[in-house]
Write a protein that holds these residues in place. Structure first.
Motif, short mmCIF file in Angstrom:
data_model
loop_
_atom_site.label_atom_id
_atom_site.label_comp_id
_atom_site.label_asym_id
_atom_site.label_seq_id
_atom_site.Cartn_x
_atom_site.Cartn_y
_atom_site.Cartn_z
N SER A 42 0.81 -1.12 -0.08
CA SER A 42 0.09 0.03 -0.03
C SER A 42 0.68 1.37 0.06
O SER A 42 0.51 2.20 -0.64
CB SER A 42 -0.91 0.07 1.43
N TYR A 83 -8.16 2.80 -3.17
CA TYR A 83 -7.41 2.39 -1.84
C TYR A 83 -8.07 1.23 -1.24
O TYR A 83 -9.09 0.84 -1.38
CB TYR A 83 -7.35 3.33 -0.89
N GLN A 84 -7.23 0.45 -0.45
CA GLN A 84 -7.73 -0.42 0.43
C GLN A 84 -8.56 0.06 1.32
O GLN A 84 -9.65 -0.53 1.59
CB GLN A 84 -6.27 -1.08 1.30
N ASP A 164 -6.01 -1.78 -4.75
CA ASP A 164 -5.60 -2.38 -3.42
C ASP A 164 -6.64 -3.29 -3.12
O ASP A 164 -7.53 -2.67 -2.31
CB ASP A 164 -5.16 -1.21 -2.77
N SER A 398 -0.06 -1.78 8.91
CA SER A 398 -0.77 -1.88 7.48
C SER A 398 -2.31 -2.71 7.77
O SER A 398 -2.65 -3.04 8.55
CB SER A 398 0.10 -2.89 6.58
#
Ligand SMILES: Nc1ncnc2c1ncn2[C@@H]1O[C@H](COP(=O)(O)OP(=O)(O)OP(=O)(O)O)[C@@H](O)[C@H]1O
Ligand SMILES: [Mg+2]
Length: 498
Positions: A42, A83-84, A164, A398
């Protein structure tokens, strides 16, 4: 080459997240980025998105050196990022979110209409024409929000889309749909950087694989389809792959059930259900997103009030719709949307883990910090928290490691009945094996486990007994060893009762 990143380094206080990383991406390819939780995936794509500034390194775009000081700069080049942690604004509408940043597009009535039409068109293209562009994003499901994020990426002229872990919140048919879109994009020459912990996805759509390990490139230019799984896992973890699932007990559990549900139902969500959860047994719930899986867990936990039936623990009925009553009886739920429902991002992992067990660490009103820390640390170790420093704030971990923090909390709490909703979402292959072992150990120690997972191999590999759910109805119950993926898929799709 469309994109070349070379010598990218990025440090956070106390952590070198990226250490001299190189990545190159060709036009029209699906470039997969693999690595364990905390490997730096990421962070790397945030550098590419202009969201993080690297300490050093160069980026070349279509042969020219570029700088990406802001997300807007990346967007202007044609780099879009999903994005995650989705970065949508919950109270704003779908259309407003899609065109956020193209400010002009949403001002004024006429413009707003136009934006809504364009949003509807994009959503249609994504196979989700059913989403009303005027709906506030906060009301959408996780999958819906993912689609909006995707539509936003497509609202620009893109040459590269970074995703992601886009599939983490999606159903198998939604994943198919996503892959169809990826296919269309790459056919037009758009490149995709794809991050996922699911190796089977990488096989399906990937061209090349780069592997990150501890912020460094551990392998590059691996063919996505043909590189053996053991090799991928070995590159990621630095050790040999091993069987992910712990062994099941030979004989089925026979102890008296701790939790019983009798005719439990919620109108419009799931039909009357009888359930018995025994100590030592892991029960799996298989079914598509929307088949009522999470609703069942939440009803057992008292977060939803049943419209019929009841839940008993040790033969005593719980108060319907009362979480307090469920918790007192020893029921714990690790919810699906862990981050929003559960984490205090600014607090340490230790505090997040011990949060619901604090009374255990207090004496005469004083919190025994060393006992608190010790207990939390045992569990974060079991789950291979990385970096192994639970005193750091959750925010600095993370995505996958944040998941572990919530899971550790439930493990520490010592529930008699543990309801797990998608426990491995976002957790890497290595840490998954650790987590499976922990869940099995809890069962062996006498905990009743009810497991919901979208990943069939996980339900079939970990559970002793599986209930197959379709549209709110249990259509099949069988020992896991008598089922295979094909059979379960047939059942969840067709649902022919047996
Ligand atoms: N804002 C931050 N402050 C401090 N450390 C950070 C921050 N963001 C990331 N890190 C650290 O950088 C390292 C890499 O994190 P990153 O989020 O890139 O991992 P990841 O490969 O995406 O993992 P996951 O699969 O869990 O999403 C981790 O050790 C993480 O704790
Ligand atoms: Mg990540």
């Amino acid at each position: 080459m469309l994109l070349t990143m070379s010598g990218i380094t990025k440090t956070f206080p106390g952590v070198r997240a990226l250490d001299w990383v190189d990545l190159d991406v060709e036009e029209g390819e699906v470039h997969c980025l693999l690595g364990q939780n905390g490997a730096g995936k990421s962070t790397l794509i945030k550098v590419l998105a202009g969201a993080h500034q690297p300490d050093s390194g160069e980026i070349t775009w279509q042969g020219r050196p570029v700088r990406l000081p802001t997300p807007v700069a990346a967007m202007r080049l044609g780099i879009a990022t999903i994005y995650q942690e989705l970065d949508l604004v919950e109270h704003m509408s779908v259309a407003e979110n899609i065109f956020l940043g193209h400010e002009v597009a949403t001002r004024g009535l006429v413009r707003r209409r136009a934006a809504q039409e364009r949003a509807a068109e994009l959503l249609g293209r994504l196979g989700h024409g059913g989403i009303d562009p005027r709906t506030p994003v906060g009301r959408l499901s996780a999958a819906g929000a993912q689609v909006v994020s995707m539509a936003r990426a497509l609202s620009h002229e893109v040459r590269l889309i970074v995703m992601d872990e886009p599939s983490a919140a999606l159903d198998p048919d939604e994943v198919d749909n996503l892959f169809r879109i990826v296919g269309d994009l790459t056919a037009d020459g758009v490149a995709v950087v794809y991050i996922s912990h699911r190796l089977e996805e990488i096989r399906r759509i990937g061209d090349r694989v780069s592997v990150l390990k501890d912020g460094r490139v551990a392998a590059r230019d691996l063919p996505a389809r043909t590189t053996p799984t053991e090799q991928l896992v070995a590159r990621m973890t630095g050790r040999e792959g091993r069987s992910a699932f712990p062994e099941r007990p030979a004989a089925p559990a026979t102890a008296a059930p701790v939790l019983t549900a009798e005719g439990l139902a919620r109108e419009g969500e799931f039909e009357p259900l009888d359930l018995r959860l025994r100590p030592g047994e892991i029960t799996g719930l298989a079914g598509l997103v929307g088949s009522g899986r999470s609703e069942i867990l939440e009803t057992l936990y008292g977060a939803r009030r049943p419209t019929a039936g009841r839940v008993l623990v040790d033969g005593r009925p719980l108060r319907p719709g009362s979480i307090a009553s469920a918790v007192r009886a020893g029921i714990g739920l690790a919810p699906e949307e862990r981050k929003s429902q559960a984490l205090l991002m600014l607090e340490s992992v230790t505090r997040n883990v011990s949060l619901s067990s604090l009374p255990r660490f207090s004496r005469a009103g004083w919190l025994d910090r060393s006992r608190e820390g010790g207990a939390a640390r045992r569990h974060t170790r079991d789950l291979a928290l990385h970096p192994d420093d639970p005193e750091r704030p959750v925010r600095t971990f993370s995505g996958g490691n944040q998941q572990k923090a919530v899971l550790a909390r439930w493990l520490l709490r010592g529930c008699r009945v543990l309801l797990l909703d998608e426990p491995t979402r976002g957790v890497d292959v290595g840490a998954r094996a650790e987590l499976y072992a922990v869940i099995r150990r809890l069962a062996d120690e006498g905990v009743c486990v009810l497991l919901v997972s979208s990943e069939l191999p996980e339900v079939l590999g970990l559970a002793d007994r599986v209930l197959v759910l379709r549209e709110g109805r249990v259509v099949h119950t069988a020992p896991a060893r008598e089922l295979d993926e094909h059979r379960v898929l047939d059942l969840v799709m067709e649902g022919s009762p047996t």
